[in-house]
Design a protein around this motif. Sequence first.
Motif, mmCIF file in Angstrom:
data_model
loop_
_atom_site.group_PDB
_atom_site.id
_atom_site.type_symbol
_atom_site.label_atom_id
_atom_site.label_comp_id
_atom_site.label_asym_id
_atom_site.label_seq_id
_atom_site.Cartn_x
_atom_site.Cartn_y
_atom_site.Cartn_z
ATOM 1 N N UNK A 165 -2.109 -59.628 -29.115
ATOM 2 C CA UNK A 165 -0.555 -59.340 -29.303
ATOM 3 C C UNK A 165 0.600 -59.870 -28.887
ATOM 4 N N UNK A 166 0.044 -60.999 -27.705
ATOM 5 C CA UNK A 166 1.434 -61.305 -26.593
ATOM 6 C C UNK A 166 1.940 -60.386 -26.057
ATOM 7 N N UNK A 167 1.431 -58.790 -25.951
ATOM 8 C CA UNK A 167 2.262 -57.869 -25.088
ATOM 9 C C UNK A 167 2.278 -58.212 -24.056
ATOM 10 N N UNK A 226 4.880 -60.354 -29.011
ATOM 11 C CA UNK A 226 5.525 -59.164 -28.694
ATOM 12 C C UNK A 226 6.926 -59.277 -28.240
ATOM 13 N N UNK A 227 6.154 -59.914 -26.519
ATOM 14 C CA UNK A 227 6.971 -60.261 -25.486
ATOM 15 C C UNK A 227 8.171 -60.619 -25.881
ATOM 16 N N UNK A 228 8.077 -61.376 -26.411
ATOM 17 C CA UNK A 228 9.403 -62.631 -27.069
ATOM 18 C C UNK A 228 10.784 -62.000 -27.782
ATOM 19 N N UNK A 229 9.775 -61.308 -28.802
ATOM 20 C CA UNK A 229 10.648 -60.455 -29.716
ATOM 21 C C UNK A 229 11.125 -59.356 -28.551
ATOM 22 N N UNK A 230 10.519 -58.743 -27.966
ATOM 23 C CA UNK A 230 11.189 -57.418 -27.202
ATOM 24 C C UNK A 230 11.915 -58.119 -26.615
ATOM 25 N N UNK A 273 13.746 -60.728 -26.674
ATOM 26 C CA UNK A 273 14.893 -61.151 -28.164
ATOM 27 C C UNK A 273 15.873 -59.728 -28.050
ATOM 28 N N UNK A 274 15.314 -58.265 -28.655
ATOM 29 C CA UNK A 274 15.636 -57.197 -29.037
ATOM 30 C C UNK A 274 16.289 -56.696 -27.365
ATOM 31 N N UNK A 275 15.879 -56.944 -26.124
ATOM 32 C CA UNK A 275 16.616 -56.487 -24.706
ATOM 33 C C UNK A 275 18.455 -57.477 -24.658
ATOM 34 N N UNK A 276 17.907 -58.692 -25.335
ATOM 35 C CA UNK A 276 19.141 -59.483 -24.920
ATOM 36 C C UNK A 276 18.455 -60.434 -23.046
ATOM 37 N N UNK A 277 17.231 -60.447 -23.165
ATOM 38 C CA UNK A 277 17.167 -61.311 -22.352
ATOM 39 C C UNK A 277 15.667 -62.906 -22.328
ATOM 40 N N UNK A 278 16.686 -63.905 -21.810
ATOM 41 C CA UNK A 278 16.561 -64.514 -22.298
ATOM 42 C C UNK A 278 15.427 -65.425 -21.749
ATOM 43 N N UNK A 279 14.394 -66.096 -22.583
ATOM 44 C CA UNK A 279 13.150 -66.674 -21.943
ATOM 45 C C UNK A 279 12.685 -68.188 -22.148
ATOM 46 N N UNK A 280 11.548 -68.813 -21.276
ATOM 47 C CA UNK A 280 11.764 -70.583 -21.999
ATOM 48 C C UNK A 280 11.717 -70.195 -22.801
ATOM 49 N N UNK A 281 10.685 -69.389 -23.893
ATOM 50 C CA UNK A 281 10.272 -69.726 -25.140
ATOM 51 C C UNK A 281 11.526 -70.002 -26.403
ATOM 52 N N UNK A 282 12.159 -68.694 -25.854
ATOM 53 C CA UNK A 282 14.420 -68.763 -27.165
ATOM 54 C C UNK A 282 14.497 -70.260 -26.439
ATOM 55 N N UNK A 283 14.753 -70.145 -25.267
ATOM 56 C CA UNK A 283 15.353 -71.776 -25.058
ATOM 57 C C UNK A 283 14.568 -73.302 -26.117
#
Length: 157
Positions: free
Chosen positions: A81-83, A139-143, A145-155
């Motif tokens: 799940x990537x959780x 799911x980690x990236x989805x969560x 994103x929902x929390x407004x936390x920037x991750x390297x994957x999002x960048x």
Amino acid sequence: MLDPIARGCEAVLRLLTRLHWLGPLVLRLFFGYFWLETGWAKLHNLDGFAARFVDWGIPFPAASAALSAGTDFVGGLFLMLGFLTRFTAAAMGFNMVVAIALVVIKNVAGFDEFVELDEVVYVLIFFWLLMAGPGKASLDTLVARRLGIATPQMRLG
């Protein structure tokens, strides 16, 4: 002006860059399934698995076997799940380090045999997941994103 080979290489590299999320996803799905299935089998033969812990001289064999089997099963599901990926990779990597230290290392005669152990490869994959994270399709990236936390994957996009 680039020659046709250079243009082709550049096009392939652009495609691979756009699909960077696919590598971690495929790894997590297959590696996670491997652990999910392994944990499931251990949980459904917990007495036999605990008996192996007794033979290996592992303290608290019934509890240790249940914890190890549960870690494999739940950890495999979480990886798929990537959780909680980094936490899961750390826990499962620790499980493998314990297996190496208490069981597997007894049958290893040298460095060449050590680096060929499946458990060493597993530890390296868990280390990579710990350091790199689950990738964009998780799911980690989805969560995050929902929390407004920037991750390297999002960048990375």
